[in-house]
Design a protein around this motif. Structure first.
Motif, mmCIF file in Angstrom:
data_model
loop_
_atom_site.group_PDB
_atom_site.id
_atom_site.type_symbol
_atom_site.label_atom_id
_atom_site.label_comp_id
_atom_site.label_asym_id
_atom_site.label_seq_id
_atom_site.Cartn_x
_atom_site.Cartn_y
_atom_site.Cartn_z
ATOM 1 N N GLU A 117 9.807 6.184 4.848
ATOM 2 C CA GLU A 117 8.833 5.266 5.439
ATOM 3 C C GLU A 117 8.935 3.891 4.780
ATOM 4 O OE1 GLU A 117 3.970 4.679 6.018
ATOM 5 O OE2 GLU A 117 4.758 6.321 4.792
ATOM 6 N N GLN A 118 9.074 3.892 3.477
ATOM 7 C CA GLN A 118 9.222 2.629 2.756
ATOM 8 C C GLN A 118 10.514 1.923 3.145
ATOM 9 O OE1 GLN A 118 8.998 4.505 -1.016
ATOM 10 N NE2 GLN A 118 6.775 4.357 -1.190
ATOM 11 N N GLY A 119 11.583 2.702 3.316
ATOM 12 C CA GLY A 119 12.849 2.110 3.731
ATOM 13 C C GLY A 119 12.761 1.470 5.097
ATOM 14 N N ALA A 120 12.070 2.116 6.036
ATOM 15 C CA ALA A 120 11.933 1.567 7.387
ATOM 16 C C ALA A 120 11.151 0.262 7.371
ATOM 17 C CB ALA A 120 11.244 2.591 8.289
ATOM 18 N N ALA A 121 10.114 0.179 6.537
ATOM 19 C CA ALA A 121 9.323 -1.049 6.455
ATOM 20 C C ALA A 121 10.143 -2.205 5.883
ATOM 21 C CB ALA A 121 8.081 -0.806 5.607
ATOM 22 N N LEU A 122 11.024 -1.893 4.949
ATOM 23 C CA LEU A 122 11.858 -2.941 4.356
ATOM 24 C C LEU A 122 13.002 -3.357 5.275
ATOM 25 C CD1 LEU A 122 11.928 -1.593 0.706
ATOM 26 C CD2 LEU A 122 11.065 -3.838 1.398
ATOM 27 N N ALA A 123 13.382 -2.482 6.211
ATOM 28 C CA ALA A 123 14.533 -2.774 7.076
ATOM 29 C C ALA A 123 14.307 -4.014 7.925
ATOM 30 C CB ALA A 123 14.839 -1.557 7.957
ATOM 31 N N THR A 130 0.856 -1.184 0.000
ATOM 32 C CA THR A 130 0.000 0.000 0.000
ATOM 33 C C THR A 130 0.892 1.233 0.000
ATOM 34 O OG1 THR A 130 -1.727 -1.153 1.244
ATOM 35 C CG2 THR A 130 -1.810 1.262 1.223
ATOM 36 N N ASP A 131 0.738 2.074 -1.006
ATOM 37 C CA ASP A 131 1.583 3.268 -1.149
ATOM 38 C C ASP A 131 3.070 2.910 -1.127
ATOM 39 O OD1 ASP A 131 -0.652 4.953 -1.261
ATOM 40 O OD2 ASP A 131 -0.732 5.098 0.922
ATOM 41 N N GLY A 132 3.393 1.743 -1.673
ATOM 42 C CA GLY A 132 4.786 1.318 -1.769
ATOM 43 C C GLY A 132 5.372 0.758 -0.501
ATOM 44 N N VAL A 133 4.588 0.636 0.574
ATOM 45 C CA VAL A 133 5.102 0.236 1.881
ATOM 46 C C VAL A 133 4.933 -1.268 2.083
ATOM 47 C CG1 VAL A 133 4.918 0.564 4.377
ATOM 48 C CG2 VAL A 133 4.608 2.515 2.833
ATOM 49 N N ALA A 134 6.009 -1.942 2.470
ATOM 50 C CA ALA A 134 5.959 -3.375 2.758
ATOM 51 C C ALA A 134 5.156 -3.628 4.028
ATOM 52 C CB ALA A 134 7.374 -3.928 2.905
#
Length: 386
Positions: free
Chosen positions: A77-83, A30-34
């Protein structure tokens, strides 16, 4: 030890074996967020013993997504979700990798199970409005596909920066392999192929001009990720269309990629045209890209990965020992059996080494029990067949 289970070192990164989970779009963000789905979906491959787990094609810009459900890395935000995904993969022994992508003129589409075709104005009613697509030239991907906006030189420069920024976020999130999607008709490939690039400025014309944008992206990404992170580049080794890219073109391009900082060529094919009346695909059979990966490996002196119907442990071992590739990438086979690498090791070596301890000890005990029963002449059906 089978070559399939020998380590592979690329720059500062060592893979525990020669298996890679190929990037596979799930269209679930959603909105690119994992989300939790991505963590569980990808985490099982690390538990299953893969050498590198590659996160699906992840958009470097909102307009670069294939669909509304694609992952992205254009914000923190997307980077944090992928971390947390990268952390889990590394904790269980897999090298965390991520494929960065820009779909170019093949963006703004439905999910694959909805046909994968371009979104239209009617889709806005269901919350999936289309967006304008871009490309090297105003040439649609195929009949019925939208005409892309030809990118200006300023837009190209901004795009190069978006790749570098996404790569930097990926490294900050813990990824140790970056795979740039330069195949399947997406933006990097569209600039390289004479089928989709008919520009007359410095980003078109001859092979040097058509390679300019992809090589600028590679150099920018290499500078952004530092010297210890491995950089892969997925190519479509042949367009499969008269007047399109050939494997000889891809060998020369691979040499340029190596000089620009790429460590491994991830070999696929086709995708530059969505005209269904033209058969652009390599004939599909077992390990059907192996001839192409061998040609690029021999012609560029770079390590290569090959993908495409690799399903059997002995087959995968033969791909490596014959010199067709240095790394085997599995997609659908991993979806069906996420523990394929561990089962392959069992098949080729007879041991349960590599299974994480919470499971390995129990499987080893079961194997010994089954061996004892076999010695006594018992089978799973002995009780029922007398």
């Amino acid at each position: 030890m089978p070559q399939l289970f020998e380590p592979l070192t690329l720059r500062g990164v060592t893979l525990r074996n020669r298996t890679m989970v190929s990037p596979m779009c799930m269209y679930t963000a959603t909105d690119g967020v994992a989300n939790d789905y991505h963590l569980v979906h990808l985490g099982r491959f690390a538990l299953g013993g893969a050498g590198v787990v590659m996160v699906e094609a992840t958009g470097v810009a909102p307009e670069g997504r294939i669909s509304h459900g694609d992952l992205g890395l254009w914000n923190d935000e997307q980077g944090a979700a992928l971390a947390r995904i990268a952390q889990f993969l590394a904790e269980y022994g897999a090298v965390p990798g991520i494929q960065l992508a820009h779909a170019g003129r093949k963006a703004s589409c439905h999910a694959a199970w909805k046909g994968g075709g371009p979104l239209t104005a009617a889709d806005a009613e269901s919350g999936e409005a289309p967006w304008p697509v871009v490309g090297p030239s105003p040439i649609p991907a195929g009949p019925g596909w939208p005409e892309p906006q030809e990118m200006s030189t300023d837009e190209i420069a901004a795009s190069v920066q978006s790749w570098a920024d996404a790569a930097r976020r990926a490294v900050n999130a813990g990824f140790r392999v970056i795979d740039l999607h330069g195949g399947h008709g997406y933006l990097l490939h569209a600039f390289q192929s004479p089928i989709s690039n008919q520009r007359t400025d410095g980003y078109g014309g001859n092979a040097e001009g058509r390679m300019r944008y992809p090589l600028e992206v590679v150099r920018a990404v290499r500078a952004a990720i530092g010297d210890d992170v491995a950089l892969f580049y997925r190519v479509s080794a042949t367009d499969g269309i008269e007047g399109g890219l050939t494997v000889e073109d891809s060998v020369e391009f691979a040499r340029e990629l190596g000089r620009a900082g790429v460590d491994l060529i991830d070999v696929s094919s086709g995708g530059v045209s969505q005209d269904r009346s033209i058969d652009t695909r390599v004939r599909r059979g077992y390990a059907f890209h192996a001839d192409l990966s061998r040609a690029i490996r021999e012609g560029s002196d770079l390590p290569v990965a090959t993908v495409g119907m690799i399903v059997d442990p002995h087959q995968a071992e033969a791909v490596l020992t014959s010199g067709d590739a240095d790394l085997v990438a599995l997609g659908r086979e991993m979806l069906e059996n996420s523990q394929w690498p561990l089962h392959a090791r069992r098949t080729l070596t007879g041991d349960y080494e590599g299974w994480h301890q919470q499971v390995g000890w129990a499987l080893d005990l079961r194997a010994k029990g089954q061996a004892r029963l076999a010695e006594q002449g018992e089978t799973p059906l002995t009780r029922y067949t007398g």
